[in-house]
Design a protein around this motif. Structure first.
Motif, PDB file in Angstrom:
ATOM      1  N   VAL A 151     -14.490  38.674  63.544  1.00  0.00           N
ATOM      2  CA  VAL A 151     -13.593  37.585  63.953  1.00  0.00           C
ATOM      3  C   VAL A 151     -14.157  36.239  63.511  1.00  0.00           C
ATOM      4  O   VAL A 151     -13.438  35.378  62.995  1.00  0.00           O
ATOM      5  N   GLU A 152     -15.462  36.068  63.694  1.00  0.00           N
ATOM      6  CA  GLU A 152     -16.091  34.805  63.306  1.00  0.00           C
ATOM      7  C   GLU A 152     -16.065  34.602  61.786  1.00  0.00           C
ATOM      8  O   GLU A 152     -15.959  33.471  61.311  1.00  0.00           O
ATOM      9  N   ARG A 153     -16.153  35.688  61.040  1.00  0.00           N
ATOM     10  CA  ARG A 153     -16.149  35.575  59.577  1.00  0.00           C
ATOM     11  C   ARG A 153     -14.798  35.099  59.049  1.00  0.00           C
ATOM     12  O   ARG A 153     -14.725  34.537  57.946  1.00  0.00           O
ATOM     13  N   MET A 154     -13.723  35.333  59.785  1.00  0.00           N
ATOM     14  CA  MET A 154     -12.412  34.903  59.312  1.00  0.00           C
ATOM     15  C   MET A 154     -11.981  33.578  59.921  1.00  0.00           C
ATOM     16  O   MET A 154     -10.972  33.022  59.538  1.00  0.00           O
ATOM     17  N   ARG A 170     -22.885  29.051  54.023  1.00  0.00           N
ATOM     18  CA  ARG A 170     -21.424  29.025  53.950  1.00  0.00           C
ATOM     19  C   ARG A 170     -20.787  30.291  54.493  1.00  0.00           C
ATOM     20  O   ARG A 170     -19.716  30.246  55.060  1.00  0.00           O
ATOM     21  N   ASN A 171     -21.414  31.436  54.299  1.00  0.00           N
ATOM     22  CA  ASN A 171     -20.854  32.679  54.811  1.00  0.00           C
ATOM     23  C   ASN A 171     -21.559  33.131  56.079  1.00  0.00           C
ATOM     24  O   ASN A 171     -21.368  34.246  56.537  1.00  0.00           O
ATOM     25  N   ARG A 172     -22.382  32.274  56.637  1.00  0.00           N
ATOM     26  CA  ARG A 172     -23.191  32.680  57.765  1.00  0.00           C
ATOM     27  C   ARG A 172     -22.429  32.485  59.071  1.00  0.00           C
ATOM     28  O   ARG A 172     -21.883  31.417  59.339  1.00  0.00           O
ATOM     29  N   THR A 173     -22.395  33.510  59.878  1.00  0.00           N
ATOM     30  CA  THR A 173     -21.879  33.377  61.237  1.00  0.00           C
ATOM     31  C   THR A 173     -23.069  33.351  62.184  1.00  0.00           C
ATOM     32  O   THR A 173     -24.116  33.944  61.903  1.00  0.00           O
ATOM     33  N   SER A 174     -22.901  32.672  63.287  1.00  0.00           N
ATOM     34  CA  SER A 174     -23.980  32.630  64.269  1.00  0.00           C
ATOM     35  C   SER A 174     -24.045  33.970  64.991  1.00  0.00           C
ATOM     36  O   SER A 174     -23.048  34.405  65.573  1.00  0.00           O
ATOM     37  N   PRO A 175     -25.164  34.655  64.956  1.00  0.00           N
ATOM     38  CA  PRO A 175     -25.277  35.940  65.658  1.00  0.00           C
ATOM     39  C   PRO A 175     -24.965  35.778  67.145  1.00  0.00           C
ATOM     40  O   PRO A 175     -25.188  34.707  67.728  1.00  0.00           O
ATOM     41  N   MET A 176     -24.460  36.832  67.741  1.00  0.00           N
ATOM     42  CA  MET A 176     -24.120  36.764  69.155  1.00  0.00           C
ATOM     43  C   MET A 176     -25.336  36.417  70.007  1.00  0.00           C
ATOM     44  O   MET A 176     -25.218  35.739  71.042  1.00  0.00           O
TER      45      MET A 176
END
Length: 976
Positions: A502-505, A590-596
């Motif tokens: 979800v975070e990646r989109m 740029r493609n990094r999401t913050s880990p839960m």
């Protein structure tokens, strides 16, 4: 999979070779020791040669040629074969530059004969070398047309080497350009770029502006082939600027076409259609029928794409007609097969969309025959994927798998990201329909990887939004499969996987703007971009004034409106380019999401719960995250949620209704959006962070009621609520190091002077183009006053007696002053004024400041201008109407005024969901600052102010729930 006429296809068509990268190479005179050394005794010859050289340096090749023709006539009259040869050599180079190769060959041949008479062996050898270059060049072009690419490269390489040996770069450039085109035919893009960059460097060194434009256009083709559409557009537009000064309409049309195709891929169909239509009009005017067929094909592909996205049959019908017209204009030449392929393939796509699968496959099979052999790997992959899609749409999954797998393998072998994204998504659908979720998920995730690879190269926020707008199918299906697996066996790891997807989109463009917002643009090395930005601003002002003066009377009003829209987009793009040029962040984030785990540590420190929503047609989901747990919850479909919310949202924005009339709806919505398990988490928390989706962006969660042991209560009574576009954005806002040294605590801008008559330009923006209710704020061409705005300013100033505060009020609260004020020196910036939203043209949404007589400013601080400001504030308070709403983009937060302040550098923004009451707002802000000064965080101060209102005569949620805090809710105000 829609297939259009891409740039390399244009390049391989012999009728368009000169259109794509035709060079006008200038004349260089060699030194006195070379074979072209002239020692004139006749003053008239010397004058003519000097004049010819001067004209050539200005790029006036035809006039330079005519000047040399006069010198040649005199030399012939004087029976001077030596001078005749010198004239003919220079004329041969000039006419070579002008593209008349046959005439150039004749001149060099005549020059050789003249030198043979005089016995000047060195000059004769030079002419012979030039004739050999022309021979090899022509043979290389013929080989390329015949498909003998490696023999073509061998001959063109020899010609280029000979050109370099002559010492005249003009003779090498044309050969380099042809070599580049052959590498493009062979899909060897790195070699194509290398030849093009070498040609660009040479053309810059000898100041050939026209040649520069050709190679810039080539480099744009390279980036477009690499799916880096932003870089492609930058090169195309730079080339277009140079071309328009040269009068080379063929290449101008080609650049217009290429820019249109790039904008189409970025999802900006209106701008794409503008450029493609201009290219078509120019090619028709030039009588270039080969290019006309390509333009028709590209316009057809654009209409096809729009018809599919917007489900408009009329666009599909118009696209089909455009392709039919294109086919009717194509002759029998083999060279037109690329255009024929494109038309047949896209007509098949249209037939498939209309449900005529058999007819669609017939068209695809015809297209496949045209590319079955040879180098057309991408085309084969596309049409095979389309054939598979027809079977998929027919529910014949067994027949679909074969061609789809072939398409996928072609994409793997050649690293075609577009092809991989399409084929993997279709294969995922096949396996999902066959009840094989594990295989389906694998292909959906591969499609996601391909899409992210393409998106990572798009560096403009607005472009990124357009690109991803209609490419979410793979994300959505993967989330549904993972959710189904979670429901069968709930685990924290499965929930983390769904959260990550979800975070990646979500809000990737917003995340990029957050990182780039910290770049300092106050730098002298950006002077050229600053000048360009100011020039575009003047163009916008001029267009707005012209539009205001002629509205309703001028038949060109529509054209003026489009020019204004394009200029506004150009302004925003220049701001973006400035930030890119100063960015040292690299692309790793740029493609990094913050880990839960990072989010959970953040929530532990703040004793908060985060709710992230994902709305979709089939089902919706909620991911609830606390400091030590995470769960996935299934919610009703997007349509069901919208129907449920509609009446309550209307109630919230209407203060005339009974404040208790909405209690039942508020409780129902609480049950639908916040499951029982989540309420248990909230009971142990002090704060709630909401990541909304879709219509939830317009719902104040503070006004939801949850039932407990002693009845129902508004959420705000128990938790401070804040919002964000994604969890990764919120983490970034906390994580980015702030190195700015701010001199002051608070800047207050309020109580603007609306007494003056507005400019016609400002009236036009608010009255004619807004369409969002601005007319009600205008009285006899003046904005209605805000009597409590000045009182609001005085109240806040009174509370900040121990802080460093600057105040701009009355006439001082004007647009010009704000733009030139050192805004980055303040921790908090507060605006108290009118606010206007324009959903159709978001960049025109504005804060209305004091009107004055300045010809430079219209009194409206528009969204595009805010994005160009440099702000380092921990908090921006927008005490103005509807600053939290705007056009809603899929996966992104609304394109609202609040968002533009994040782009400018703010860490958090307080904004409003509806038209707020002047008097109650001044009281609310006084209450908010009272507790902020006492040490409360921004979110806690807002909560206390809302509870105070809830227990007063301002109890209706309209008066308190519409204020939202977005971003870092931990903001505190300490004395400087």
């Amino acid at each position: 999979m829609c297939q259009d006429l891409r740039p390399q296809e244009i390049a391989t068509n012999p009728t368009m070779t000169s259109s794509l990268i035709l060079a006008l190479i200038g004349l260089l005179f060699v030194g006195s020791s070379g074979p072209l050394c002239l020692k004139y005794r006749e003053v008239s010859y010397q004058g003519l040669f000097n004049q010819a050289a001067s004209l050539r340096m200005r790029g006036e090749y035809r006039k330079s040629y005519e000047c040399l023709q006069r010198a040649l006539d005199e030399a012939r009259h004087d029976l001077n074969p030596g001078l005749q040869g010198k004239c003919l050599i220079r004329m041969g180079i000039l006419i070579w530059n002008l593209g008349n190769i046959e005439e150039s060959e004749r001149h060099f041949g005549d020059a050789a004969k003249a030198f043979e008479k005089t016995g000047d062996k060195r000059s004769w050898e030079f002419c012979d070398k030039c004739l050999e270059i022309i021979k090899l060049y022509n043979l290389g072009k013929e080989d390329r047309r015949g498909g003998f690419f490696y023999r073509s490269l061998e001959r063109l390489g020899r010609a280029s080497l000979l050109g370099r040996e002559t010492g005249i770069p003009d003779l090498q450039l044309k050969c380099l350009r042809q070599e580049a085109l052959v590498f493009l035919d062979l899909r060897k893009l790195d070699a194509f770029l290398d030849k093009s960059e070498r040609g660009l460097a040479i053309s810059k060194r000898i100041e050939h502006r026209v040649e520069q434009s050709r190679f810039l256009n080539n480099i744009g083709v390279y980036y477009q082939q690499k799916n880096d559409y932003y870089q492609a557009i930058v090169r195309y537009e730079e080339a277009l600027t140079k071309i328009r000064t040269s009068g080379d309409h063929l290449t101008e049309a080609e650049c217009l076409n290429n820019i249109g195709l790039a904008y189409r891929e970025l999802g900006n169909s209106s701008r794409a259609q503008d450029y493609l239509t201009k290219a078509l009009e120019l090619d028709i005017k030039l009588g270039n029928m080969g290019s006309v067929t390509m333009d028709l094909s590209n316009i057809g592909s654009l209409l096809l794409q729009r018809g599919i996205i917007e489900n408009r049959i009329s666009d599909l019908d118009e696209a089909f007609g455009s392709f039919q017209r294109c086919l009717s204009l194509i002759g029998p030449s083999v060279a037109n097969e690329d255009v024929r392929f494109t038309a047949l393939n896209n007509m098949g796509v249209i037939l498939n969309e209309l449900g005529n699968y058999e007819a669609a496959r017939r068209h695809f099979e015809q297209a496949l025959m045209l590319v079955k052999y040879g180098r057309h790997e991408l085309e084969k992959g596309l049409v095979l994927g389309n054939i598979g899609t027809t079977y998929l749409d027919e529910q014949n999954f067994e027949r679909a798998l074969g061609p789809l797998k072939q398409s996928y393998q072609i994409g793997i072998r050649n690293s075609f990201e577009n092809l991989l994204a399409e084929s993997c998504y279709s294969l995922g659908q096949c396996y999902e329909k066959r009840q094989e979720p594990a295989k389906a998920l694998s292909f959906y995730l591969k499609a996601v990887e391909a899409l992210e690879g393409m998106r990572a190269r798009i560096v403009s926020e607005s472009f990124m939004i357009g690109f991803v707008r209609n490419k979410f199918g793979a994300f959505e299906r993967a989330i549904h499969i993972l959710a189904g697996q979670y429901i069968k066996q709930p685990t924290i790891e499965a929930c983390k996987q769904i959260y990550c997807l979800v975070e990646r989109m979500r809000a990737r463009a917003f995340l990029e703007s957050i990182h780039e917002a910290r770049i300092d643009l106050d730098s002298t090395d950006l002077s050229s971009l600053n000048d360009r930005q100011q020039a575009i601003s003047r163009i916008i002002s001029n267009l707005t004034i012209r539009l205001a003066e002629h509205l309703g009377t001028d038949e060109n009003v529509h054209a003026l409106k489009r020019e204004l829209e394009l200029a506004e987009e150009d302004y925003a793009r220049v701001v973006n380019i400035k930030k890119k040029s100063k960015s040292h962040l690299g692309d790793n984030w740029r493609n990094r999401t913050s880990p839960m785990e990072n989010i959970q540590r953040m929530l532990l420190a703040e004793r908060a719960v985060l709710l992230e929503y994902f709305l979709d047609e089939e089902k919706s989901y909620l991911i609830s995250i606390s400091s030590n747990d995470a769960e996935l919850h299934v919610l009703p479909s997007q349509d069901s949620i919208e129907i449920s919310l509609r009446a309550y949202l209307k109630f919230l924005s209407d203060p005339s209704l009974d404040p208790w009339a909405g209690v039942e709806a508020a409780e129902r919505i609480g049950r639908e959006l916040i499951p029982f398990e989540v309420r248990e988490q909230l009971n142990r928390a002090n704060g709630l962070i909401v990541i909304p989706d879709g219509i939830l962006h317009f719902l104040p969660f503070e006004a939801i009621r949850l039932r407990g042991d002693i009845g129902s209560r508004y959420i705000v009574e128990d938790q401070a609520v804040s919002y964000g576009p994604s969890a990764s954005v919120l983490f970034a806002l906390r994580d980015i190091e702030d190195q700015a040294h701010r001199q002051m605590d608070v800047l207050i801008i309020g109580g603007p002077d609306y007494g003056r008559q507005m400019s016609r330009a400002a009236e036009l923006v608010l009255y004619s183009l807004d369409g969002e209710g601005a007319k009600g704020f205008l009285k006899r061409s003046r904005l209605s006053g805000l009597p409590y705005s000045k009182k609001e300013v005085r109240n806040i100033v009174g509370l900040l007696s121990h802080h460093e505060v600057d105040v701009l009020t009355g006439e001082a609260a004007n647009e010009g002053t704000i733009k030139n004020w050192p805004l980055k020196d303040y921790k908090i910036i507060h605006f108290a004024c009118h606010g206007f939203v324009n959903k159709r043209y978001p960049l025109r949404s504005a804060l209305a400041l004091s009107t004055n007589d300045s010809p430079e400013e219209d009194g409206l601080l528009q969204m595009r201008e805010i994005c160009g400001l440099t702000i380092r504030a921990d908090l921006v308070v927008l005490s103005a109407c509807r600053t939290a709403i705007g056009r809603l983009e899929r996966s992104e937060s609304p394109m609202a005024l609040a968002r533009s302040f994040f782009t400018a550098g703010a860490r958090s923004v307080m904004s409003s969901l509806w038209a707020i009451n002047d008097r109650s707002t001044s009281l609310f802000m006084r209450e908010f600052y009272k507790h902020l000064v006492r040490g409360s965080t921004a979110s806690d101060a807002m909560r206390i102010a809302k509870i105070k209102f809830l227990k007063s005569r301002w109890t209706h949620p309209y008066f308190w729930s519409g204020y939202q805090l977005h971003g870092d809710q931990r903001v505190v105000l300490t004395a400087h």
